[in-house]
Design a protein around this motif. Structure first.
Motif, PDB file in Angstrom:
ATOM      1  N   ALA A 105       0.827  -1.200   0.000  1.00 10.86           N
ATOM      2  CA  ALA A 105       0.000   0.000   0.000  1.00 10.86           C
ATOM      3  C   ALA A 105       0.861   1.248   0.000  1.00 10.86           C
ATOM      4  CB  ALA A 105      -0.932  -0.014   1.209  1.00 10.86           C
ATOM      5  N   GLU A 106       1.924   1.219   0.795  1.00 14.06           N
ATOM      6  CA  GLU A 106       2.844   2.364   0.823  1.00 14.06           C
ATOM      7  C   GLU A 106       3.556   2.508  -0.522  1.00 14.06           C
ATOM      8  OE1 GLU A 106       5.122   5.602   1.861  1.00 14.06           O
ATOM      9  OE2 GLU A 106       3.285   4.774   2.756  1.00 14.06           O
ATOM     10  N   LEU A 107       3.935   1.391  -1.096  1.00 14.49           N
ATOM     11  CA  LEU A 107       4.622   1.410  -2.393  1.00 14.49           C
ATOM     12  C   LEU A 107       3.722   2.031  -3.453  1.00 14.49           C
ATOM     13  CD1 LEU A 107       7.186   0.234  -3.996  1.00 14.49           C
ATOM     14  CD2 LEU A 107       5.625  -1.587  -4.653  1.00 14.49           C
ATOM     15  N   PHE A 108       2.462   1.646  -3.467  1.00 17.49           N
ATOM     16  CA  PHE A 108       1.520   2.159  -4.468  1.00 17.49           C
ATOM     17  C   PHE A 108       1.266   3.648  -4.248  1.00 17.49           C
ATOM     18  CE2 PHE A 108       1.368  -2.007  -5.609  1.00 17.49           C
ATOM     19  CZ  PHE A 108       0.325  -2.398  -6.446  1.00 17.49           C
ATOM     20  N   ARG A 109       1.289   4.070  -2.970  1.00 17.68           N
ATOM     21  CA  ARG A 109       1.048   5.479  -2.684  1.00 17.68           C
ATOM     22  C   ARG A 109       2.217   6.352  -3.099  1.00 17.68           C
ATOM     23  NH1 ARG A 109       2.474   9.225   0.557  1.00 17.68           N
ATOM     24  NH2 ARG A 109       3.968   7.846   1.617  1.00 17.68           N
ATOM     25  N   SER A 110       3.409   5.926  -2.755  1.00 17.06           N
ATOM     26  CA  SER A 110       4.605   6.755  -3.019  1.00 17.06           C
ATOM     27  C   SER A 110       5.170   6.556  -4.419  1.00 17.06           C
ATOM     28  CB  SER A 110       5.685   6.437  -1.987  1.00 17.06           C
ATOM     29  OG  SER A 110       6.139   5.092  -2.168  1.00 17.06           O
ATOM     30  N   GLN A 111       4.914   5.384  -5.015  1.00 18.60           N
ATOM     31  CA  GLN A 111       5.477   5.016  -6.310  1.00 18.60           C
ATOM     32  C   GLN A 111       7.012   5.042  -6.291  1.00 18.60           C
ATOM     33  OE1 GLN A 111       3.796   6.997  -9.710  1.00 18.60           O
ATOM     34  NE2 GLN A 111       1.681   6.543  -9.146  1.00 18.60           N
ATOM     35  N   LYS A 112       7.568   4.745  -5.103  1.00 19.77           N
ATOM     36  CA  LYS A 112       9.027   4.714  -4.940  1.00 19.77           C
ATOM     37  C   LYS A 112       9.433   3.388  -4.298  1.00 19.77           C
ATOM     38  CE  LYS A 112       9.526   9.724  -4.404  1.00 19.77           C
ATOM     39  NZ  LYS A 112       9.971  10.828  -3.513  1.00 19.77           N
ATOM     40  N   PRO A 113      10.674   2.941  -4.567  1.00 25.33           N
ATOM     41  CA  PRO A 113      11.138   1.673  -3.981  1.00 25.33           C
ATOM     42  C   PRO A 113      11.142   1.725  -2.448  1.00 25.33           C
ATOM     43  CG  PRO A 113      12.590   2.376  -5.750  1.00 25.33           C
ATOM     44  CD  PRO A 113      11.685   3.534  -5.456  1.00 25.33           C
ATOM     45  N   ILE A 114      10.963   0.567  -1.847  1.00 22.71           N
ATOM     46  CA  ILE A 114      10.986   0.428  -0.388  1.00 22.71           C
ATOM     47  C   ILE A 114      12.047  -0.598  -0.016  1.00 22.71           C
ATOM     48  CG2 ILE A 114       9.693  -0.370   1.635  1.00 22.71           C
ATOM     49  CD1 ILE A 114       7.173   0.655   0.337  1.00 22.71           C
ATOM     50  N   ILE A 115      12.910  -0.246   0.990  1.00 20.31           N
ATOM     51  CA  ILE A 115      13.932  -1.175   1.511  1.00 20.31           C
ATOM     52  C   ILE A 115      13.584  -1.470   2.966  1.00 20.31           C
ATOM     53  CG2 ILE A 115      16.376  -1.556   1.978  1.00 20.31           C
ATOM     54  CD1 ILE A 115      16.980   0.518  -0.191  1.00 20.31           C
ATOM     55  N   VAL A 116      13.472  -2.729   3.331  1.00 24.15           N
ATOM     56  CA  VAL A 116      13.132  -3.142   4.702  1.00 24.15           C
ATOM     57  C   VAL A 116      14.255  -4.020   5.227  1.00 24.15           C
ATOM     58  CG1 VAL A 116      11.437  -4.253   6.191  1.00 24.15           C
ATOM     59  CG2 VAL A 116      10.683  -3.058   4.119  1.00 24.15           C
ATOM     60  N   GLU A 117      14.895  -3.590   6.357  1.00 32.07           N
ATOM     61  CA  GLU A 117      16.042  -4.332   6.884  1.00 32.07           C
ATOM     62  C   GLU A 117      15.618  -5.492   7.780  1.00 32.07           C
ATOM     63  OE1 GLU A 117      19.124  -2.009   8.607  1.00 32.07           O
ATOM     64  OE2 GLU A 117      19.047  -0.457   7.063  1.00 32.07           O
ATOM     65  N   ASN A 118      14.535  -5.299   8.551  1.00 28.33           N
ATOM     66  CA  ASN A 118      14.127  -6.339   9.501  1.00 28.33           C
ATOM     67  C   ASN A 118      12.638  -6.643   9.359  1.00 28.33           C
ATOM     68  OD1 ASN A 118      16.644  -6.756  11.034  1.00 28.33           O
ATOM     69  ND2 ASN A 118      16.342  -4.583  11.586  1.00 28.33           N
ATOM     70  N   PRO A 143       8.333  -0.561  -7.644  1.00 28.20           N
ATOM     71  CA  PRO A 143       7.045  -0.528  -8.355  1.00 28.20           C
ATOM     72  C   PRO A 143       7.199  -0.809  -9.853  1.00 28.20           C
ATOM     73  CG  PRO A 143       7.798   1.708  -7.961  1.00 28.20           C
ATOM     74  CD  PRO A 143       8.789   0.801  -7.278  1.00 28.20           C
ATOM     75  N   ILE A 144       6.188  -1.445 -10.428  1.00 27.21           N
ATOM     76  CA  ILE A 144       6.087  -1.587 -11.887  1.00 27.21           C
ATOM     77  C   ILE A 144       5.075  -0.535 -12.342  1.00 27.21           C
ATOM     78  CG2 ILE A 144       5.493  -3.111 -13.813  1.00 27.21           C
ATOM     79  CD1 ILE A 144       6.052  -5.489 -11.959  1.00 27.21           C
TER      80      ILE A 144
END
Length: 643
Positions: A105-118, A143-144
């Protein structure tokens, strides 16, 4: 740092080559996307975002497998509805098809890559079923983006510390690489879209060409048939599959391919007459070449049976009103007998000969017979054999080929018999047909085929012949003016139509019909006819029959000022003949006395008509076409007193 990482995607491309070297087309597509900044921005608007990636699920799975093999990381590809479209085997065996909707949901909102460490301990993981027990160590989601909207994502994830370190150390390179892989997927989506659109367009095209009634044939540059519609297949008694692959000359043997190919932006059109597989064809054919850079790439050909063409023209343009027997006015015994006979033979194919004086309605009967026959929806073609010069009559009846006459129509011209094929031809004034054409007509009746002028090819025809004449054909046969064999061919069903003088009881009915007709046509308020005028019309001999009666009523309505037709409105010629006839019928009364009686009666009628006018004498004199002085003398002579 692995080799090639500093060159962004070079390292990953090298590994993709090794992994996919068994499918050169697929790897070339991947390489093309990676080497070029391709971003597809068009796609049918009717697609839902969630269906894009599912449409290319097989391609998405291959991309996931390739990324997994190239990078040694687990891969997920999901759509905009958080459905797992494709994944590496390691991810699926560890987490199945479960995806974290909060991250997406966050990815679709921001349209930017997300990096999660844990994963599992991130705030977005609080509501996840894997919270605080997630097997993933680190992940990247990119995102695509297609047509400005996020339609899904590609994820890289790790299930070991080694994989986690790779993600964290090279996340920038991985993100760029995943973006390019996303663009590759959008290329596949666009390809699928074009493919689907082509399928739809192809289906529409096939339906469109099958919808038309004319045969359509498409060929390649050398004349091989690549496509034809149902009408073309039926026209040549073949299936579409049988026609495809044949050279068009096998189907249309007289088609001038070279001439058609030589035309620039022009359509070639002509009638073709040929025999194929023991069947005679007479077609109207149009053809046009499709050229690219002055080179012929294809031909488009339309073909239609000439009989169908003529029937279509007949339905659209018509050849005059077709009357039924109800339109023929007459209730006297002789007319009822004639109509009963005509109805009885209407469906026959035998030749009919209509006999009767000029103006008795022979063509009306011919049209009614045609209208009541099984050929009623086919052409009715009429020709007056006495109205066309002998030099032109043959070409009018039988047509001519191109080049037969100087100044003739390009492509030739069909004759009346061809135009009437399948229907009825009405040969009016058949007694005026020249002897040399009587021979040709006899052959047409016997052989049921014709030859155009300038042609040696015969055309089969199916025509019902109705002939008509006011002449005595038996007398003409005895005098050698009409062929005896043709006479017997025409006189199969003779029908005699009586003249108007033999059916005087029908005159009132005819007059009533004609008054309505011409009152409407001339915008006059004429509702009937006076007794004196009716008596005059009933006593007239009518040498011109119904045609003369109609002419008389039209004349009277034009000049009549009252609401009924009066005696004074009838043509003077008719009045004179009526007076003369009446005098001959009754010799007991002197001729002068008869004239005086008519004149006196007319003066009294007009005085009554204009009695309420101040200038009544002047109006009566004007109506009679005499001076006022002459009117006064007539009043004294006939002892007429004006009240």
């Amino acid at each position: 740092m692995p080799k090639g990482v500093g060159g962004k995607t070079g390292y990953f491309k090298d590994k993709l080559y090794l992994i996919l070297n068994s499918d050169t087309q697929y790897i070339s597509e991947l390489t093309f996307v990676l080497d070029n900044d391709i971003l597809i921005t068009t796609y049918p608007h009717w697609r839902n975002n969630m269906t894009y990636l599912m449409d290319i699920q097989a391609d998405a799975q291959r991309v996931a497998n390739a990324i997994n093999a190239a990078l040694g990381l687990e891969v997920t590809i999901s759509d905009s509805d958080y459905n797992l479209v494709a994944s590496s085997r390691g991810y699926f065996s560890s987490k199945g098809s479960v995806l974290n909707s909060s991250f997406k949901a966050e990815l679709f909102r921001s349209q930017k890559p997300i990096i999660v460490e844990n994963p599992g301990y991130h705030p977005y993981c609080a509501d996840c079923s894997w919270a605080k027990k997630c097997p993933e160590k680190a992940l990247i989601l990119t995102p695509i983006i297609f047509r400005g909207q996020v339609i899904g994502d590609i994820g890289l994830t790790s299930f070991s510390e080694e994989q986690k370190n790779k993600i964290l150390n090279y996340h920038n390179e991985y993100i760029e690489f995943l973006n390019q892989m996303g663009e590759f997927l959008t290329v596949k989506i666009a390809e699928r879209a074009v493919h689907n659109e082509l399928l739809i367009f192809s289906e529409k095209l096939v339906n469109a060409i099958n919808f038309t009634e004319e045969g359509l044939i498409y060929t390649d540059s050398i004349g091989t048939i690549t496509l034809c519609n149902t009408a073309a297949a039926q026209l040549f008694n073949m299936s579409s599959n049988e026609m495809r692959g044949l050279n068009v000359i096998n189907v249309l043997p007289s088609l001038p391919l070279k001439k058609i190919e030589s035309l620039d932006n022009e359509t070639w059109e002509s009638e073709l007459i040929f025999t194929r597989q023991n069947r005679k064809y007479h077609l109207l054919v149009s053809a046009r070449s499709i050229k690219v850079k002055q080179k012929v790439e294809a031909l488009i050909i339309s073909a239609r049976d000439m009989q169908e063409v003529r029937q279509f023209v007949y339905r659209i343009g018509g050849t005059g009103k077709l009357y039924s027997f109800e339109d023929i006015i007459g209730n006297c015994q002789s007319m009822r007998a004639v109509k009963d006979l005509a109805k009885e033979i209407a469906n026959s194919v035998s030749t009919v000969l209509l006999l009767g004086e000029t103006g008795t309605g022979k063509e009306l009967f011919a049209r009614a017979i045609h209208c009541s026959s099984s050929r009623h929806n086919k052409p009715f073609i009429a020709i007056n054999c006495g109205a066309i010069p002998d030099t032109l009559l043959e070409s009018e009846l039988f047509g001519y080929e191109d080049g037969t006459f100087t100044g003739g129509r390009h492509g030739g011209k069909p004759g009346k018999f061809e135009m009437a094929n399948g229907g009825t031809i009405f040969l009016d004034e058949i007694g005026d047909l020249p002897l040399y054409l009587q021979v040709k007509l006899l052959r047409v009746i016997q052989e049921k085929e014709i030859e155009r002028l300038g042609s040696s090819k015969t055309l089969p025809i199916n025509v019902r012949i109705i002939a008509a004449t006011h002449k005595n054909l038996e007398k003409m046969v005895r005098q050698g003016e009409f062929r005896e064999d043709l006479y017997y061919r025409l006189n199969v069903i003779p029908i005699y139509i009586p003249p108007l003088r033999e059916r005087a009881d029908d005159i009132p009915l005819l007059i009533e019909h004609m008054i309505k007709k011409y009152s409407n046509l001339l915008s006059k308020n004429i509702t009937g006819i006076s007794d004196k005028a009716m008596k005059a019309l009933m006593n007239y001999e009518w040498p011109g029959n119904i045609r003369e009666l109609e002419n008389c009523i039209e004349y009277a309505i034009n000049i009549e000022k009252d609401t009924v037709i009066n005696l004074s409105s009838l043509p003077s010629k008719l009045l004179q003949k009526t007076i003369s006839t009446n005098c001959e019928k009754n010799d007991a009364k002197p001729f002068r006395e008869k004239i005086d009686n008519v004149e006196k009666s007319e003066i009294i009628t007009l005085l009554e008509k204009y009695k309420d006018m101040a200038n009544v004498k002047e109006k009566v004199a004007q109506e009679l076409g005499i001076s006022r002085a002459t009117l006064y003398r007539r009043l004294r002579k006939y002892n007429i007193v004006i009240k």
